[in-house]
Motif scaffolding. Structure first.
Motif, PDB file in Angstrom:
ATOM      1  N   LEU A 348       0.727  -1.161   0.006  1.00 22.90           N
ATOM      2  CA  LEU A 348      -0.023   0.184   0.256  1.00 22.90           C
ATOM      3  C   LEU A 348       1.060   1.171   0.192  1.00 22.90           C
ATOM      4  N   SER A 349       2.342   0.940  -0.626  1.00 21.90           N
ATOM      5  CA  SER A 349       2.961   2.187  -0.029  1.00 21.90           C
ATOM      6  C   SER A 349       2.627   3.417  -1.332  1.00 21.90           C
ATOM      7  N   VAL A 350       2.721   4.370  -1.581  1.00 20.75           N
ATOM      8  CA  VAL A 350       1.920   6.211  -2.280  1.00 20.75           C
ATOM      9  C   VAL A 350       3.334   5.169  -3.519  1.00 20.75           C
ATOM     10  N   GLN A 351       3.954   5.137  -3.403  1.00 20.12           N
ATOM     11  CA  GLN A 351       5.284   5.002  -4.222  1.00 20.12           C
ATOM     12  C   GLN A 351       4.978   3.914  -5.234  1.00 20.12           C
ATOM     13  N   PRO A 352       4.983   3.613  -6.596  1.00 17.53           N
ATOM     14  CA  PRO A 352       4.525   2.336  -6.842  1.00 17.53           C
ATOM     15  C   PRO A 352       5.844   1.436  -6.833  1.00 17.53           C
ATOM     16  N   ASP A 353       7.030   2.106  -6.636  1.00 13.53           N
ATOM     17  CA  ASP A 353       8.744   1.571  -6.987  1.00 13.53           C
ATOM     18  C   ASP A 353       8.770   1.443  -5.242  1.00 13.53           C
ATOM     19  N   GLY A 354       7.703   2.049  -4.357  1.00 11.52           N
ATOM     20  CA  GLY A 354       8.131   1.331  -2.764  1.00 11.52           C
ATOM     21  C   GLY A 354       7.638   0.435  -2.588  1.00 11.52           C
ATOM     22  N   ARG A 355       6.290  -0.735  -3.242  1.00 13.14           N
ATOM     23  CA  ARG A 355       5.331  -1.802  -3.151  1.00 13.14           C
ATOM     24  C   ARG A 355       7.054  -2.579  -3.235  1.00 13.14           C
ATOM     25  N   TRP A 356       6.048  -3.938  -3.261  1.00 11.38           N
ATOM     26  CA  TRP A 356       6.877  -5.101  -4.310  1.00 11.38           C
ATOM     27  C   TRP A 356       7.313  -5.475  -5.298  1.00 11.38           C
ATOM     28  N   PRO A 357       8.207  -5.784  -6.380  1.00 17.02           N
ATOM     29  CA  PRO A 357       8.534  -5.894  -7.092  1.00 17.02           C
ATOM     30  C   PRO A 357       7.897  -6.059  -7.969  1.00 17.02           C
ATOM     31  N   SER A 358       7.014  -7.440  -8.037  1.00 18.56           N
ATOM     32  CA  SER A 358       5.356  -7.710  -8.754  1.00 18.56           C
ATOM     33  C   SER A 358       4.331  -8.885  -7.845  1.00 18.56           C
ATOM     34  N   MET A 359       2.965  -9.120  -8.457  1.00 13.96           N
ATOM     35  CA  MET A 359       2.729  -9.347  -7.750  1.00 13.96           C
ATOM     36  C   MET A 359       3.514 -10.686  -7.117  1.00 13.96           C
ATOM     37  N   GLN A 360       3.912 -11.583  -7.821  1.00 11.77           N
ATOM     38  CA  GLN A 360       4.307 -12.954  -7.028  1.00 11.77           C
ATOM     39  C   GLN A 360       5.332 -12.863  -6.277  1.00 11.77           C
ATOM     40  N   ALA A 361       5.840 -11.830  -6.292  1.00 13.17           N
ATOM     41  CA  ALA A 361       7.265 -11.414  -4.667  1.00 13.17           C
ATOM     42  C   ALA A 361       5.710 -11.239  -3.609  1.00 13.17           C
ATOM     43  N   LEU A 362       5.007  -9.914  -4.291  1.00 13.86           N
ATOM     44  CA  LEU A 362       3.934 -10.347  -2.386  1.00 13.86           C
ATOM     45  C   LEU A 362       3.183 -12.072  -2.575  1.00 13.86           C
ATOM     46  N   LEU A 363       2.969 -12.447  -3.124  1.00 12.21           N
ATOM     47  CA  LEU A 363       2.565 -13.605  -2.992  1.00 12.21           C
ATOM     48  C   LEU A 363       3.346 -14.703  -2.034  1.00 12.21           C
TER      49      LEU A 363
END
Length: 978
Positions: A348-363
């Motif tokens: 939920l980071s404001v900046q996109p590059d602060g989020r997980w590098p990919s959906m699979q990495a998040l999973l």
């Protein structure tokens, strides 16, 4: 197999209409933002409340779809339940409300294109799109079950249940991202959970290519809520303090008022505000990270029962809080682990590059966050992003002393094969009505149970090895490779099970073979099942590649199950994506699979092109195992299937070198079997037999002595021995092959009918006519019962029965058999097919034996014309029907016509493609015609030439044509005078 209780996360069923859903302990926020947002094609001052929206009378039918009832409606479209009369199935049909709005039509078309590019178990399947009276429509699978928010509200859900369900939805999004697509409107009402716990993402109407602004975002700019006179704040994310005027004119509607199955209800912001990312509020292009943000909003809401940025009464503050990153504190007393909370917060980071590098990495991170809570080592499909050894180290740090370890494999296996999957496979297979379905299911069930047990053992061994390596600081890369190999095996198993759960008659026929061809688990221990090529360093690229490989595993499962055309479409989509990515290993894998499927479809030239590309890419990498597979298959395709043995022998050199580099027994056996086929195509049966026999012990060691692969080699040995006129030895090999197939596949399987037919051929050659008749009759009875009366394979034993009756001097008994075989060929393969031409030839020969010359000439003329149409006027296949036609005309006294046809046959038989005995038969036919024309000297010259050709044949061939040789010798003795 062992019956287990349903895995956690299984829904208890969808509440009926009007029923009060059972609530979780913490109330789920059911309506976080109005789903009725403005129509992007309507001017802001003309927006009307939902209650006064113009109602459109539903059509009675659209094309082949009969409209049954409305399922729901939105600002742009109406969704109907419809019946597909062509394919006898119920579908969901989305129809635009009116003809106007080219952007609406483009959006629906974009949805169709987006879904058509996806093939994943967690994404809705699209069937077709079209136009009806100027309005665009989209046809999708009718989804059972409930939207995710209803599933959450239907019963108390544990944190692991919620995570497991969201991980499935995330895999669907990851598949979209791997195709370069962004959903842009992910929310719980666009996710469906069916009664078996399978999760699917749908409503891709807002999907757009990643990294490129959409037409809408370029036109609209920032969303009005986040800009304009009311905007406040500073920096890159300006927020509004009030609501946008347009939203005041839209009537709010609870999700309970409509069926939210496959609707896109959006406004000019291109997304549902409650789940939109900061960049979407600003009108900037959405990316995969935008979907990740929406996913985490929905996950937070599901875990905590409230929105992460605002309370229910503060919707006007939502854009400001989202763009400033003002996350709320989670409610007190929640059961969410802090590690899991931190994972969601990063998404939920404001900046996109602060989020997980990919959906699979998040999973991966979500799954690992549960390890501390559940004491289960989670080893997923995304080894390329987070190493397995690293995950194991994290697991070890929190594992209590004395706790049983390495128990997570059973949960992973249950995702693809457990009692619920078994029941669905059984229902699908028995539902086909195939006579041998029950027997096949029992063999499939036993095979899959055994494979699952092997996988569990392999997983446990790998897990223990990982623990030891992690504790000792061992080779992380080797450990990752080993677990990645096991994950690919599990994925391959899951793909096959999915195909079996939707089985038709063709799948049932191939099911046992498909199970037997699953890659061996033990190879992972020795790292033989893994490529030595390092994965790409870019984690996002690595995850996209893993998703594509999962899709390829489905293409392979479809191939093994006999659904070649469907498998080809899946494989080609991956090949296109692989070429766009430019990642050579994936290109090799995809083009190899495309080539294999073209081969099975009989498209030999496209198969050759795809296999060549796969081979040359593989040699450049190097990727030895796939270079071996590509060159081996190429040798077979060009030599055996295209009749170019010289080119096949060139490819054999590449295949031999690649097999030697790989060094496995399977590689050697594959090479020897293919070499035998190429040598047989080159008319070198003695050498071919030696190669088939050399391959046999290797196959028996690799697969076991009673495996269908061993049976296939024995069949090749038997047919080659028959070619060498060694019928007794051939019979032994064929009967061994028959016994293996009957035991492995069941006595009612079509492959058993194939072997009974081959057994009849060998018995007929051995002069054991009565046994041959019985074998052909058994083959015909089995195939007719199992395949139906019009299947082309039913014609084969009928034709052989007719041939045998003809050879025994029983043309009256042969006639109805040949006529029935012809009728089947014409119905199943067409009256202009080469197969039909062969039956016309047989029928003509039967008429000729009965001295019915007019009927013989008619049938044989038809055979010539069909062969010409199908194969061309210069093909060697025309020789036999031309000679038979010439003989019928000679017996009728039509000597000029007979002379023309025999001269043409002689010309064709002098090409390299014709066997020497064919040339001999043509010369003897010319001798008879010339004698009847009074050309006695030239006639004897032709007959003596035929005699010399026969004398030069190998001993085995001479035995096969002994009757023809005797005819020439008798004729010469009787026609010695002038």
């Amino acid at each position: 197999m062992e019956h287990r209780p349903p895995a956690s996360g299984r829904p208890s069923g969808d509440a009926g209409e009007g029923a009060t859903p059972r609530r979780r302990k913490k109330e789920v926020l059911l309506t976080l933002w109005p789903d009725r947002t403005p129509d992007p094609d309507a001017p802001l001052d003309r927006l009307r409340p939902t209650s006064v929206r113009r109602r459109i009378a539903p059509p009675r039918r659209i094309g082949s779809f009969r409209i049954l009832r409305p399922l729901g409606s939105g600002g742009m479209s109406v969704v109907y339940e419809a019946y597909d009369e062509r394919l006898d199935r119920t579908v969901a049909l989305k129809l635009l409300r009116d003809k106007g709005g080219r952007r609406r039509q483009a959006r629906l078309q974009r949805e169709a294109q987006a879904l058509a590019r996806l093939c994943h178990p967690n994404v809705v399947e699209i069937y077709e799109a079209g136009m009806h009276e100027g309005r665009a429509y989209l046809v999708m699978e009718r989804l059972p079950g409930a939207p995710l928010h209803r599933w959450l509200a239907a019963a108390p859900r544990t944190v692991p249940e919620i995570i497991e369900t969201f991980v499935q939805a995330g895999q669907g999004l990851a598949a979209a991202h791997a195709q370069g697509l962004v959903h842009r409107d992910f929310k719980p009402s666009n996710v469906l959970v069916d009664d078996d716990g399978r999760v699917r993402v749908f409503d891709f109407g807002l999907a757009a290519p990643t990294g490129s602004p959409s037409e809408d975002s370029m036109r609209t700019g920032p969303h009005p809520i986040a800009s304009g006179a009311q905007a406040t704040g500073t920096g890159p994310h300006r927020a509004a303090s009030g609501s946008h005027p347009a939203l005041a004119n839209v009537e709010l509607q609870s999700h309970e008022d409509v069926w939210e199955g496959v609707l896109t209800r959006t406004g000019a912001m291109l997304g549902t505000p409650a789940y939109m990312s900061p960049e979407q509020y600003e009108g900037r292009p959405a990316s995969a990270q935008s979907d990740q943000f929406s996913f985490c909003v929905a996950l937070w809401e599901s875990l905590y029962g409230e929105h992460p940025f605002v309370e229910r009464q503060q919707w006007e503050l939502l854009p400001k809080h989202v763009m400033e990153g003002r996350l709320r504190e989670p409610p007190a007393g929640n059961e969410v682990p802090s590690t899991l909370h931190r994972v969601v917060m990063r998404g939920l980071s404001v900046q996109p590059d602060g989020r997980w590098p990919s959906m699979q990495a998040l999973l991966v991170a979500l799954s690992q966050a549960l390890v501390q809570r559940r004491h289960v080592a989670w080893f997923g499909a995304s080894v390329g992003v987070v190493g397995v050894a690293t995950a194991m180290t994290l697991w070890l740090a929190h594992e209590p002393e004395g706790k049983e370890r390495c128990t997570g494999g059973r949960d992973k296996l249950a995702e693809v094969w457990d009692a619920a999957h078994e029941d669905r496979v059984r229902q699908a297979m028995l539902g086909t009505g195939v006579p041998y379905a029950e027997d096949t299911f029992r063999k499939v069930e036993a095979g899959l149970d055994d494979y699952g047990a092997q996988w569990l053992e392999g997983h446990h061994r790998a897990c223990e090895a990982l623990l030891a390596a992690a504790a000792a600081g061992g080779d992380d890369e080797a450990m990752d490779d080993r677990m990645a190999c096991l994950e690919r095996r599990r994925r391959e198993l899951g793909s096959l099970v999915e195909v079996l759960m939707a089985a038709d008659a063709g799948v049932v026929q191939q099911a046992t073979l498909a199970v037997s061809q699953l890659e061996e688990i033990g190879k992972c221990d020795a790292r033989e099942g893994v490529s030595a090529l390092a994965p790409p360093s870019d984690p996002m690229l690595a995850e996209r590649i893993e998703v594509h490989r999962g899709t390829l595993s489905r293409a392979k499962a479809l191939q093994r199950s006999g659904r070649y055309q469907e498998g080809l479409a899946v494989a080609e989509s991956v090949a296109t994506a692989a070429d766009a990515l430019g990642y050579a290993p994936l290109q090799v894998e995809a083009h190899l699979q495309v080539g294999a499927l073209h081969r099975y479809l009989g498209a030999h030239e496209p198969a050759e092109r795809s296999l060549e590309r796969a081979y040359f890419l593989a040699t450049e990498l190097p990727y030895d195992e796939l270079a071996r597979q590509a060159s081996t298959m190429l040798a077979y395709v060009v030599a055996s299937l295209q009749g170019r043995p010289e080119d096949g022998e060139k490819w054999l050199e590449h295949a031999r070198a690649a097999a030697e580099r790989v060094g496995s027994a399977r590689a050697r056996a594959d090479y020897l079997g293919t070499q035998g086929s190429v040598l047989l195509a080159a008319r070198r049966p003695e050498e071919a037999l030696a190669r088939f026999e050399e391959a046999l012990p290797l196959l028996e060691h690799e697969w076991g002595p009673r495996h269908p692969e061993v049976a296939a080699d024995l069949n090749n040995i038997g047919l080659t021995l028959l070619e060498l006129d060694r019928p007794e030895a051939a019979l032994e090999a064929i009967q061994r092959s028959l016994a293996i197939r009957e035991a492995a596949l069941g006595p009612e399987h079509p492959e058993v009918g194939k072997m009974l037919n081959n057994q009849g051929l060998v018995l007929m050659r051995a002069g054991r006519d009565e046994e041959a008749l019985l074998s052909f009759q058994r083959a015909h009875t089995l195939r007719r019962r199992v395949l139906g009366p019009d299947h082309p394979d039913v014609a084969k034993p009928l034709a052989n029965l007719a041939t045998l009756r003809l050879q025994r001097g029983e043309p009256g008994l042969a006639l109805p058999l040949a006529a029935e075989a012809l009728a089947i060929r014409e119905r199943s393969q067409g009256p202009e097919s080469p197969e039909a031409a062969h039956m016309h030839l047989l029928l003509g020969e039967v008429h000729l034996a009965q001295q019915h010359h007019d009927q013989a000439v008619t049938s044989l003329t038809r055979a010539v014309l069909v062969f010409e149409s199908a194969r061309g006027a210069e093909h060697v296949a025309l020789v036999e029907p031309l000679l038979a036609l010439a003989e019928a005309e000679r017996q009728q006294g039509q000597l000029d016509a007979a002379h023309r046809h025999v001269e043409r046959a002689l010309s064709l038989s002098q090409t390299q493609e014709a066997e020497p005995w064919v040339l001999a038969s043509a010369r003897f036919a010319l001798a008879r015609v010339r004698w009847d024309r009074g050309e006695h000297g030239p006639a004897r010259v032709e007959a003596e030439a035929a005699q010399r050709i026969y004398a030069g044949l190998a001993e085995g061939r001479r035995r096969r044509v002994a009757t023809a040789i005797a005819d020439v010798e008798t004729w010469l003795a009787e026609h010695g005078g002038p």
